[in-house]
Motif scaffolding. Structure first.
Motif, short mmCIF file in Angstrom:
data_model
loop_
_atom_site.label_atom_id
_atom_site.label_comp_id
_atom_site.label_asym_id
_atom_site.label_seq_id
_atom_site.Cartn_x
_atom_site.Cartn_y
_atom_site.Cartn_z
N ILE A 1 0.87 -1.18 0.00
CA ILE A 1 0.00 0.00 0.00
C ILE A 1 0.90 1.23 0.00
O ILE A 1 2.12 1.09 0.14
CB ILE A 1 -0.94 0.01 1.24
N PRO A 2 0.37 2.45 -0.15
CA PRO A 2 1.23 3.65 -0.10
C PRO A 2 1.85 3.81 1.30
O PRO A 2 1.25 4.39 2.20
CB PRO A 2 0.26 4.78 -0.43
N MET A 3 3.06 3.28 1.47
CA MET A 3 3.66 3.24 2.79
C MET A 3 4.01 4.62 3.32
O MET A 3 4.11 4.82 4.53
CB MET A 3 4.91 2.35 2.77
N GLU A 4 4.20 5.60 2.42
CA GLU A 4 4.53 6.95 2.90
C GLU A 4 3.38 7.52 3.72
O GLU A 4 3.58 8.27 4.69
CB GLU A 4 4.87 7.89 1.74
N VAL A 5 2.14 7.15 3.35
CA VAL A 5 0.97 7.60 4.12
C VAL A 5 0.98 6.98 5.51
O VAL A 5 0.76 7.66 6.52
CB VAL A 5 -0.34 7.23 3.39
N VAL A 6 1.29 5.69 5.56
CA VAL A 6 1.31 4.97 6.84
C VAL A 6 2.43 5.48 7.73
O VAL A 6 2.23 5.73 8.93
CB VAL A 6 1.46 3.46 6.58
N HIS A 7 3.63 5.62 7.18
CA HIS A 7 4.77 6.07 8.00
C HIS A 7 4.54 7.48 8.53
O HIS A 7 4.88 7.78 9.69
CB HIS A 7 6.06 6.02 7.18
N ALA A 8 3.98 8.35 7.71
CA ALA A 8 3.70 9.71 8.17
C ALA A 8 2.70 9.68 9.33
O ALA A 8 2.84 10.43 10.31
CB ALA A 8 3.15 10.55 7.02
N PHE A 9 1.71 8.81 9.25
CA PHE A 9 0.73 8.72 10.32
C PHE A 9 1.37 8.20 11.61
O PHE A 9 1.14 8.74 12.70
CB PHE A 9 -0.42 7.80 9.90
N LEU A 10 2.19 7.14 11.48
CA LEU A 10 2.79 6.55 12.68
C LEU A 10 3.79 7.48 13.34
O LEU A 10 4.06 7.35 14.53
CB LEU A 10 3.45 5.21 12.32
N ARG A 11 4.36 8.41 12.58
CA ARG A 11 5.25 9.39 13.21
C ARG A 11 4.48 10.31 14.15
O ARG A 11 5.04 10.86 15.09
CB ARG A 11 5.96 10.22 12.13
N GLU A 12 3.20 10.50 13.86
CA GLU A 12 2.41 11.47 14.61
C GLU A 12 1.47 10.86 15.64
O GLU A 12 0.93 11.57 16.48
CB GLU A 12 1.58 12.32 13.64
N HIS A 13 1.24 9.55 15.58
CA HIS A 13 0.23 8.93 16.45
C HIS A 13 0.77 7.68 17.14
O HIS A 13 1.57 6.95 16.58
CB HIS A 13 -1.02 8.57 15.65
N ARG A 14 0.29 7.48 18.33
CA ARG A 14 0.68 6.35 19.15
C ARG A 14 -0.48 6.00 20.07
O ARG A 14 -1.30 6.87 20.40
CB ARG A 14 1.91 6.73 19.97
N VAL A 15 -0.58 4.74 20.48
CA VAL A 15 -1.68 4.32 21.35
C VAL A 15 -1.12 3.74 22.64
O VAL A 15 -0.18 2.92 22.61
CB VAL A 15 -2.58 3.28 20.64
N VAL A 16 -1.67 4.15 23.76
CA VAL A 16 -1.36 3.56 25.06
C VAL A 16 -2.45 2.54 25.35
O VAL A 16 -3.64 2.87 25.34
CB VAL A 16 -1.31 4.63 26.17
N GLU A 17 -2.04 1.30 25.59
CA GLU A 17 -3.01 0.23 25.82
C GLU A 17 -3.75 0.43 27.14
O GLU A 17 -3.21 1.04 28.09
CB GLU A 17 -2.29 -1.12 25.85
N PRO A 18 -4.98 -0.08 27.25
CA PRO A 18 -5.70 -0.03 28.53
C PRO A 18 -4.88 -0.70 29.63
O PRO A 18 -4.23 -1.72 29.41
CB PRO A 18 -6.99 -0.81 28.24
N GLY A 19 -4.88 -0.12 30.80
CA GLY A 19 -4.12 -0.66 31.93
C GLY A 19 -2.83 0.11 32.16
O GLY A 19 -2.25 0.04 33.24
N ALA A 20 -2.36 0.85 31.13
CA ALA A 20 -1.17 1.70 31.30
C ALA A 20 -1.65 3.13 31.50
O ALA A 20 -1.94 3.83 30.54
CB ALA A 20 -0.26 1.59 30.09
N SER A 21 -1.74 3.58 32.74
CA SER A 21 -2.30 4.89 33.05
C SER A 21 -1.38 6.01 32.58
O SER A 21 -0.16 5.98 32.79
CB SER A 21 -2.54 5.03 34.55
N LEU A 22 -1.97 7.03 31.94
CA LEU A 22 -1.19 8.19 31.54
C LEU A 22 -0.63 8.93 32.74
O LEU A 22 0.39 9.61 32.64
CB LEU A 22 -2.07 9.13 30.71
N GLN A 23 -1.31 8.80 33.88
CA GLN A 23 -0.87 9.50 35.08
C GLN A 23 0.45 8.96 35.61
O GLN A 23 1.11 9.60 36.43
CB GLN A 23 -1.94 9.40 36.17
N GLU A 24 0.86 7.78 35.16
CA GLU A 24 2.10 7.17 35.64
C GLU A 24 3.28 7.47 34.72
O GLU A 24 4.40 7.07 35.00
CB GLU A 24 1.92 5.65 35.76
N LEU A 25 3.05 8.19 33.62
CA LEU A 25 4.11 8.47 32.67
C LEU A 25 4.81 9.78 33.01
O LEU A 25 4.22 10.67 33.63
CB LEU A 25 3.52 8.54 31.25
#
Length: 348
Positions: free
Chosen positions: A122-146
């Motif tokens: 697929i157009p990987m440049e679209v995917v790589h650009a998105f992943l540079r800007e976005h990240r997901v914290v899984e449930p159970g990993a509280s943002l308050q602990e970072l």
């Protein structure tokens, strides 16, 4: 008599098997487009999905063409200059490949074959650009602990590249750090948390620390850095380009729960968040059909409210699955897609 029955049974079984194989072969040829080219030369800028769409009504069925042919064991190893030839392998449609040489003569004594980049699924440049800007914290990993920003030099509330910041929490002394700001939480229809989005603000590096307070230097910033922004080691951005479009092995059903960036209407090559993840069997490359719920209409005779059948509206391909959710790229959209549209394993 027994021998005759056995003979009849054997003949019937053989006939049944022949009919079954014939029907499978016919259905395989029916998957091909009528205008599928007998020969196609791969060009720079092609993607595996683009080429699949030239041959098949449903591009995610691409493995049915190349698996039968030992010359194309890995479709991601198709290069610009290669020529694909459509033929038959044991009654099934398949592709063979003639490798392009692309030899450049530099002098009478020396020649070289320039390095070729294999086409991507697929157009990987679209995917790589998105992943540079976005990240997901899984449930159970509280943002308050970072680790988080508590201040800047000269009591700055807003900082940028070149500035020094103070961060409280666990900050690794080696490696680059990502600066993130919480986005929207991803929620399932029943209110279950699927993950929390983090949006990249910039990058930083560790300088020193005293107690639980660390000094960092901001290296790059695409937005102003503020107090309470989060610091994390930069996520691994490498993404395998070896995956191929294919349907999940199991039956799955979910929905589009969000569009990162707050876009309301969704079209081709936009990223969507799904409420399905690795726990549901999703892997990179899995293709899902998108259906839109049928409209409510009033029966003109009985005055009942009727729900019309769902309408197929597009296809998405998963490129980054997490445990409870996934990011997917819209590959086809015959209608404008929206949050709440259903996704499921394609059936044809």
């Amino acid at each position: 008599m027994v021998a005759r029955k056995s003979l009849y049974y054997s003949v019937f079984s053989a006939l049944l098997m022949w009919v079954l194989l014939a029907s499978q072969s016919a259905s395989a040829w029916e998957r091909l487009r009528r205008d599928a080219p007998e020969r196609y030369e791969v060009v720079a800028g092609d993607t595996l999905w683009d080429i699949s769409a030239r041959y098949l009504h449903s591009p995610w069925q691409w493995p049915s063409l190349w698996q039968a042919n030992p010359q194309i064991r890995n479709p991601h190893l198709i290069y610009p200059g290669d020529v694909l030839i459509l033929g038959a392998c044991q009654g099934q449609p398949c592709l063979s490949v003639e490798r392009g040489q692309e030899v450049v003569k530099l002098s009478p004594q020396m020649r070289t074959v320039p390095k070729r980049e294999a086409i991507t699924p697929i157009p990987m440049e679209v995917v790589h650009a998105f992943l540079r800007e976005h990240r997901v914290v899984e449930p159970g990993a509280s943002l308050q602990e970072l680790a988080y920003v508590v201040g800047g030099d000269d009591q700055r509330l807003i900082s940028g590249a070149g500035d020094t910041l103070y961060v409280r929490g666990d900050v690794p002394p080696r490696g680059r750090l990502g600066i993130y700001r919480p986005g929207e939480p991803y929620m399932a229809a029943d209110g279950t948390l699927l993950g929390e989005e983090l949006i990249n603000i910039g990058e930083a590096r560790y300088l020193s620390s005293e107690g639980d307070i660390a000094r960092i230097e901001v290296l790059t910033a695409n937005q102003e850095v503020r107090n309470n922004d989060i610091l994390l080691p930069l996520a691994e951005r490498e993404l395998s380009e070896a995956f191929v479009p294919r349907a999940p092995l199991n039956s799955v059903a979910g929905q589009i729960v969000a569009v990162p960036g707050g876009v309301r209407f969704i079209g081709r090559l936009q990223v969507v968040a799904l409420d399905l993840g690795t726990q549901d069997g999703l892997q990179p490359g899995h293709v899902l059909r998108v259906d839109q719920q049928g409209e409510l209409v009033t029966d003109p005779r009985t005055q009942e409210l009727l729900r019309l059948p769902n309408t197929e509206a597009g296809l998405v391909m998963v490129f980054r699955p997490y445990n409870h959710m996934s990011y997917a790229l819209v590959m086809q959209a015959s209608r404008v897609l929206a949050v709440g549209d259903r996704v499921s394993t394609p059936t044809r």
